[in-house]
Motif scaffolding. Structure first.
Motif, PDB file in Angstrom:
ATOM      1  N   ALA A  20       0.826  -1.211   0.000  1.00 13.79           N
ATOM      2  CA  ALA A  20       0.000   0.000   0.000  1.00 13.79           C
ATOM      3  C   ALA A  20       0.860   1.262   0.000  1.00 13.79           C
ATOM      4  O   ALA A  20       0.535   2.242  -0.676  1.00 13.79           O
ATOM      5  N   VAL A  21       1.953   1.230   0.754  1.00 12.63           N
ATOM      6  CA  VAL A  21       2.852   2.382   0.781  1.00 12.63           C
ATOM      7  C   VAL A  21       3.626   2.446  -0.530  1.00 12.63           C
ATOM      8  O   VAL A  21       3.832   3.505  -1.097  1.00 12.63           O
ATOM      9  N   GLY A  22       4.047   1.301  -1.029  1.00 19.79           N
ATOM     10  CA  GLY A  22       4.730   1.210  -2.316  1.00 19.79           C
ATOM     11  C   GLY A  22       6.222   1.449  -2.205  1.00 19.79           C
ATOM     12  O   GLY A  22       6.682   2.251  -1.399  1.00 19.79           O
ATOM     13  N   GLY A  23       6.967   0.731  -3.015  1.00 21.00           N
ATOM     14  CA  GLY A  23       8.418   0.890  -3.065  1.00 21.00           C
ATOM     15  C   GLY A  23       9.085   0.526  -1.762  1.00 21.00           C
ATOM     16  O   GLY A  23       8.662  -0.377  -1.045  1.00 21.00           O
ATOM     17  N   GLU A  24      10.117   1.279  -1.457  1.00 21.05           N
ATOM     18  CA  GLU A  24      10.869   1.043  -0.235  1.00 21.05           C
ATOM     19  C   GLU A  24      10.171   1.762   0.926  1.00 21.05           C
ATOM     20  O   GLU A  24       9.815   2.928   0.814  1.00 21.05           O
ATOM     21  N   VAL A  25       9.977   1.072   2.023  1.00 21.78           N
ATOM     22  CA  VAL A  25       9.197   1.580   3.144  1.00 21.78           C
ATOM     23  C   VAL A  25      10.084   1.692   4.377  1.00 21.78           C
ATOM     24  O   VAL A  25      10.778   0.740   4.719  1.00 21.78           O
ATOM     25  N   SER A  26      10.057   2.853   5.026  1.00 24.68           N
ATOM     26  CA  SER A  26      10.811   2.986   6.277  1.00 24.68           C
ATOM     27  C   SER A  26      10.030   2.320   7.396  1.00 24.68           C
ATOM     28  O   SER A  26       8.816   2.137   7.317  1.00 24.68           O
ATOM     29  N   ARG A  27      10.742   1.981   8.441  1.00 22.37           N
ATOM     30  CA  ARG A  27      10.081   1.328   9.569  1.00 22.37           C
ATOM     31  C   ARG A  27       9.019   2.244  10.176  1.00 22.37           C
ATOM     32  O   ARG A  27       7.945   1.802  10.568  1.00 22.37           O
ATOM     33  N   GLY A  28       9.296   3.537  10.229  1.00 19.01           N
ATOM     34  CA  GLY A  28       8.320   4.487  10.764  1.00 19.01           C
ATOM     35  C   GLY A  28       7.035   4.503   9.954  1.00 19.01           C
ATOM     36  O   GLY A  28       5.935   4.519  10.512  1.00 19.01           O
ATOM     37  N   ASP A  29       7.159   4.513   8.622  1.00 18.98           N
ATOM     38  CA  ASP A  29       5.977   4.471   7.751  1.00 18.98           C
ATOM     39  C   ASP A  29       5.209   3.169   7.935  1.00 18.98           C
ATOM     40  O   ASP A  29       3.982   3.153   7.939  1.00 18.98           O
ATOM     41  N   LEU A  30       5.951   2.092   8.082  1.00 22.39           N
ATOM     42  CA  LEU A  30       5.317   0.784   8.260  1.00 22.39           C
ATOM     43  C   LEU A  30       4.572   0.721   9.593  1.00 22.39           C
ATOM     44  O   LEU A  30       3.449   0.218   9.654  1.00 22.39           O
TER      45      LEU A  30
END
Length: 71
Positions: A20-30
């Motif tokens: 859903a976030v797409g591409g590379e995801v930071s831990r904070g975004d996750l």
């Protein structure tokens, strides 16, 4: 016999959040994307580790940040 493997629901939820976030995801975004599940940081770490070991994810550390992407 079907050789396809089914992910457990929790691991699938992590994958869906990453997609859903797409591409590379930071831990904070996750963590933000998974907040509705109420999982602890250790639980999310366990799911990420399992998904990396199964070949579904790759991760890299940059300083103190962890980035995850689908493999």
């Amino acid at each position: 016999m079907d050789d396809k493997k089914r992910l457990p629901d929790a691991e699938l939820a992590v994958m869906q959040a990453i997609w859903a976030v797409g591409g590379e995801v930071s831990r904070g975004d996750l963590d933000g994307a998974l907040a509705s599940h109420g999982w602890s940081a250790n639980t999310v770490n366990t799911y990420l580790t399992r998904l990396c070991e199964k070949g579904f994810l790759s991760s890299r550390r940059e300083g103190c940040l962890l980035y995850t992407s689908d493999a």
